[in-house]
Design an enzyme around this catalytic site. Structure first.
Site, mmCIF file in Angstrom:
data_model
loop_
_atom_site.group_PDB
_atom_site.id
_atom_site.type_symbol
_atom_site.label_atom_id
_atom_site.label_comp_id
_atom_site.label_asym_id
_atom_site.label_seq_id
_atom_site.Cartn_x
_atom_site.Cartn_y
_atom_site.Cartn_z
ATOM 1 N N GLN A 58 -0.943 -13.109 -13.126
ATOM 2 C CA GLN A 58 -1.732 -14.457 -12.834
ATOM 3 C C GLN A 58 -2.110 -14.854 -11.482
ATOM 4 O OE1 GLN A 58 -2.862 -16.477 -15.053
ATOM 5 N NE2 GLN A 58 -1.844 -15.807 -17.014
ATOM 6 N N ASP A 113 5.088 -8.852 -11.486
ATOM 7 C CA ASP A 113 3.940 -9.190 -12.538
ATOM 8 C C ASP A 113 2.787 -10.012 -11.903
ATOM 9 O OD1 ASP A 113 2.297 -9.897 -14.407
ATOM 10 O OD2 ASP A 113 4.251 -10.511 -15.788
ATOM 11 N N LYS A 120 -8.541 -10.619 -16.209
ATOM 12 C CA LYS A 120 -8.015 -12.044 -15.799
ATOM 13 C C LYS A 120 -8.535 -12.336 -14.259
ATOM 14 C CE LYS A 120 -3.354 -12.213 -17.788
ATOM 15 N NZ LYS A 120 -3.718 -12.931 -19.287
ATOM 16 N N HIS A 133 6.875 -13.511 -18.902
ATOM 17 C CA HIS A 133 6.040 -13.315 -20.123
ATOM 18 C C HIS A 133 6.588 -12.217 -20.882
ATOM 19 C CE1 HIS A 133 2.340 -11.666 -22.102
ATOM 20 N NE2 HIS A 133 1.881 -12.840 -21.901
ATOM 21 N N CYS A 150 3.247 -16.738 -24.975
ATOM 22 C CA CYS A 150 4.027 -15.454 -24.981
ATOM 23 C C CYS A 150 5.269 -15.632 -23.798
ATOM 24 C CB CYS A 150 3.181 -14.169 -24.471
ATOM 25 S SG CYS A 150 1.917 -13.743 -25.393
HETATM 26 N N1 C6P Z 1 -0.929 -13.884 -20.455
HETATM 27 C C1 C6P Z 1 -1.893 -15.997 -21.046
HETATM 28 O O1 C6P Z 1 -2.765 -16.584 -21.888
HETATM 29 P P1 C6P Z 1 -2.229 -8.262 -20.467
HETATM 30 O O2 C6P Z 1 -2.063 -8.957 -21.976
HETATM 31 O O3 C6P Z 1 -1.452 -7.044 -20.420
HETATM 32 O O4 C6P Z 1 -3.566 -8.368 -19.843
HETATM 33 O O5 C6P Z 1 -1.159 -9.476 -19.677
HETATM 34 C C2 C6P Z 1 0.102 -9.737 -19.892
HETATM 35 C C3 C6P Z 1 0.433 -10.872 -19.097
HETATM 36 C C4 C6P Z 1 1.827 -10.258 -18.449
HETATM 37 N N2 C6P Z 1 2.206 -11.334 -17.578
HETATM 38 C C5 C6P Z 1 1.654 -12.431 -17.247
HETATM 39 C C6 C6P Z 1 2.228 -13.314 -16.172
HETATM 40 C C7 C6P Z 1 0.688 -13.134 -18.266
HETATM 41 O O6 C6P Z 1 0.240 -14.142 -17.945
HETATM 42 C C8 C6P Z 1 0.054 -12.197 -19.182
HETATM 43 C C9 C6P Z 1 -1.025 -12.629 -19.939
HETATM 44 C C10 C6P Z 1 -1.972 -14.334 -21.020
HETATM 45 O O7 C6P Z 1 -0.908 -16.289 -20.550
HETATM 46 C C11 C6P Z 1 -2.134 -13.967 -22.441
HETATM 47 S S1 C6P Z 1 -0.693 -14.246 -23.531
#
Ligand code: C6P
Length: 412
Positions: A209, A206, A232, A129, A370
Site C-alpha cells: 500500500q 510489506d 497497485k 494482510h 483480507c
Molecule cells: N490488498 C486490498 O484490497 P497482492 O494481492 O499479492 O497484490 O497483494 C496482497 C497484499 C499484501 N499486503 C497488503 C497490505 C495488501 O493491501 C495487499 C492487497 C488488497 O486491500 C486486496 S485484498
C-alpha cells in the site's frame, strides 16, 4: 526524469491519462475509490504493453535472435528501473514475482525454510494482510516455530510499548506492513527495522500500500526484504517485486525449480544461478515487468512527494466528512494516514452499503479486506473502505458523502 515540485501538478490533466475514468456505472459517472485493491492504469502503461507485444515480444535470456535480445534488454532495464525506484544498491537485489503475496511466500519458503528453527519466533503485527500472516503460519507449523504479534491500539497504531517484551533474541524475522490496507496507519519502518536489527532479527516490509504512494528508499529504511505489487501502482496485474539485501539473497536456496534458474542440470543434481535469476524459474512476466517500469516512469514524472501529499489530503478530508454521517464509526489514526478510510455505518452491512453505492457509480470495497484478525480486534466482521489515488478529486469525495447520506436514509 524531471520531477514536478509538490503543489504544481495539474491533477486534472493526470486524471485524463486514465481512459477508464470516463466509464459509467449504472448510468452514473464512475467514482473509483478502490485503488487499494488495484489502481487504474494510465495510457503510457497501456501503450508500453501494447508496444512490447507489437514490436519486441520474444522470450528472454534464451534466444540469440533480435527480438529476444530486445525483450531481454527491456526486461533487465525494468529490473534496473525498479532498483532505482526503491534505492536498492543493485538490480541483482530485485526479484520479479507475481505480486506481494508471492514475494512474501518466497521469503517464507526459501529464507524461512533454511534459517527458521523450532526454537525461533517470527514477529508480525495485528494489522497484517493475510498475505503476511498465512505464509508464516504454514512455515511455523512445518517447523514448529512460533508466531508473535504486536498488538494494535484503539487509534489504529501499533502498541510499540510492547516491543521490548516481543522483540527478543528468539525473533529471527520481524515482518510488518508499511501502510495498513484497512486502517491507513503508516508504520515507522526505519525505527522498527533498527529495533529488530538490535536483537539480530531480519526485517520484511510489506509495501503493497505504500510503493505507489510515497518515496521509499530501502537503504534509508534499513530493511532486509521489501515486497510490493505492480498493479497497485499503475502497473499491470501479475507482476510484483521482492527486494532482498544482496548478502541475504546470496544466503538463500532457490524455491521454485525449473528453466532459467540453473547453471547446469545433471540427472541427479543441479547447480543454480546467483540472485535474482536463481529465484525466477520459468518464463517470467516479461510484459508485466516492462509495464511496471512504465508505471514507475509515470509516477516519478509526477513525483512521489506530490502524490503522497495529494492522497493524504483526500484521505484526511474524507475521514472528516464521513464523520458527519449518522451512526458512523471511522477506523484508523486521526492525524497522518495513507490514502484510504475504513468505516462502518451502523444501519448497513458493509456489503449492502457497497452495493448501494455502486448503484450511484461509486466503487468502494466492503468486507474484511483480507484482515480478519484485525476486524476481530475491532469487533466488526468487516468495514466499507474508500481508497484513493492521485487521479481522484475532492469533488468525488463530496459526491460520496451525498451517496452515503442517501444510504443512511435508505437503510434507517
Ligand atoms: N490488498 C486490498 O484490497 P497482492 O494481492 O499479492 O497484490 O497483494 C496482497 C497484499 C499484501 N499486503 C497488503 C497490505 C495488501 O493491501 C495487499 C492487497 C488488497 O486491500 C486486496 S485484498
Amino acid at each position: 526524469m524531471h520531477k514536478v515540485a509538490v503543489g504544481t501538478v495539474d491533477w486534472n490533466a493526470r486524471r485524463e491519462d486514465f481512459p477508464i475514468l470516463h466509464e459509467q456505472a449504472h448510468g452514473h459517472p464512475l467514482i473509483y475509490f478502490d485503488s487499494a485493491a488495484t489502481s487504474q492504469k494510465p495510457r503510457p502503461v497501456i501503450e508500453a504493453l501494447r508496444n512490447f507485444y507489437e514490436h519486441d515480444n520474444a522470450n528472454v535470456h534464451r534466444g540469440l535472435h533480435t527480438l529476444s535480445s530486445r525483450a531481454t534488454e527491456a526486461y533487465e532495464k525494468a529490473r534496473q528501473r525498479v532498483a532505482e525506484y526503491i534505492g536498492a544498491a543493485s538490480a541483482d537485489e530485485i526479484i520479479f514475482t507475481r505480486g506481494t503475496t508471492e514475494s512474501i511466500n518466497l521469503v517464507a519458503q526459501a529464507w524461512g525454510g533454511k534459517f527458521i528453527r523450532e526454537e525461533n519466533v517470527i514477529l508480525l503485527t495485528g494489522m497484517e494482510h493475510h498475505s503476511n500472516v498465512v505464509p508464516w503460519q504454514l512455515l511455523a507449523e512445518r517447523i514448529g516455530a512460533r508466531l508473535r504479534f504486536v498488538p494494535v491500539l484503539d487509534d489504529g497504531t501499533l502498541d510499540l510499548d510492547q516491543l521490548p517484551s516481543l522483540l527478543t533474541p528468539e525473533v529471527k524475522l520481524f515482518a510488518f506492513t508499511h501502510i495498513s490496507n484497512s486502517l491507513g496507519t503508516i508504520n515507522p519502518v526505519a525505527e522498527l527495522c533498527a529495533k529488530a536489527h538490535a536483537v539480530g532479527a531480519l526485517t520484511l516490509v510489506d509495501a503493497a500500500q505504500s510503493a505507489g504512494h510515497m518515496p521509499i528508499d530501502v537503504r534509508e529504511l534499513g530493511c532486509d526484504f521489501l515486497a510490493f505489487s505492480g498493479h497497485k501502482m499503475c502497473g499491470p496485474t501479475g507482476i510484483g517485486v521482492l527486494y532482498g539485501r544482496a548478502e541475504v539473497l546470496d544466503s538463500m536456496p532457490p524455491w521454485h525449480g525449473g528453466g532459467e534458474m540453473i547453471v547446469s542440470v545433471a540427472l541427479e543434481k543441479s547447480t543454480f544461478k546467483k540472485a535474482p535469476h536463481r529465484f525466477e524459474a520459468g518464463t517470467p512476466n516479461i510484459a508485466g515487468a516492462i509495464g511496471l517500469a512504465a508505471a514507475i516512469d509515470y509516477i516519478e514524472h509526477i513525483g512521489r512527494p506530490a502524490i503522497f501529499e495529494h492522497d493524504s489530503q483526500l484521505a484526511r478530508y474524507a475521514a472528516e466528512r464521513i464523520k458527519e454521517l449518522p451512526g458512523i464509526r471511522v477506523f484508523g489514526p486521526k492525524e497522518e494516514r495513507g490514502a484510504l478510510v475504513g468505516f462502518v455505518m451502523e444501519a448497513a452491512h458493509p456489503h449492502d452499503l457497497t452495493t448501494f453505492a455502486d448503484q450511484y457509480g461509486l466503487a468502494m470495497r466492503g468486507g474484511h479486506h483480507c484482515n480478519q484478525p484485525l476486524m476481530r480486534r475491532f469487533g466488526v466482521s468487516g468495514t466499507t473502505r474508500a481508497s484513493f489515488y492521485f487521479y481522484n478529486m475532492m469533488e468525488e469525495i463530496d459526491r460520496m458523502i451525498e451517496i452515503l447520506h442517501a444510504a443512511a436514509r435508505f437503510f434507517k
